[in-house]
Write a protein that holds these residues in place. Structure first.
Motif: not given
Length: 167
Positions: A128-137, A160-166
């Motif tokens: 998993d590639v995380l940017v500031n703790g958020t999965l991006i790739a 999809e990233r926005i959906k995961r944040l919500q």
């Protein structure tokens, strides 16, 4: 005698303090000052054309309301695009996660050099590639000039990233 009320009973500390404040207010004439301030406020509101609450219901006017429906949101987006150059130099923290697990503190305290921790991920499975703790790739480990690197194999879409944040 200042500690007794009119019935001859002892006053509590709060009652004594309230009596002292009341006496001080009477000495300064604050009772009349409050009424004067209220009258001045009502007069100022009338001069400004405001309703003081003492007028009939027929004088009350409702303020016009704008409709902020989907149409108004669409028109706001039709302006010039935001200037992204402002944020392009902001540093972010990127990390690669091989896997994770949960262990009790008892086992954590027993770890030493050579201990093996079993992770929840299979060998060969993408990282998993995380940017500031958020999965991006997702990606795979590679060697670049004798250093580790990661080759991205799957990038998560912005939607999809926005959906995961919500969640």
């Amino acid at each position: 005698m200042a500690d007794d009320n009119k019935d001859g009973q002892e006053l509590s500390e709060d009652e004594k303090l309230a009596a002292e404040w009341e006496a001080a207010m009477e000495e300064t004439g604050e009772e009349g000052a409050k009424e004067t301030r209220d009258d001045e406020w009502a007069q100022a509101m009338e001069e400004a054309g405001e309703d003081t609450g003492e007028t009939a219901d027929s004088d009350v006017r409702s303020a016009p309301m704008e409709d902020f429906g989907q149409e108004s949101l669409a028109t706001e987006g039709s302006g010039p695009p935001p200037d992204l150059d402002v944020i392009l130099d902001i540093p972010v923290s990127i990390s690669m996660e091989v896997g994770n697990t949960q262990i009790p503190i008892r086992n954590l305290l027993q770890l030493n050099q050579g201990s093996v921790i079993e992770l929840d991920r299979l060998a060969g499975e993408p990282l998993d590639v995380l940017v500031n703790g958020t999965l991006i790739a997702h990606g795979e480990v590679v060697m670049v000039n004798e250093k580790f690197g990661i080759r991205l194999t799957d990038v998560i879409s912005p939607g999809e990233r926005i959906k995961r944040l919500q969640k």
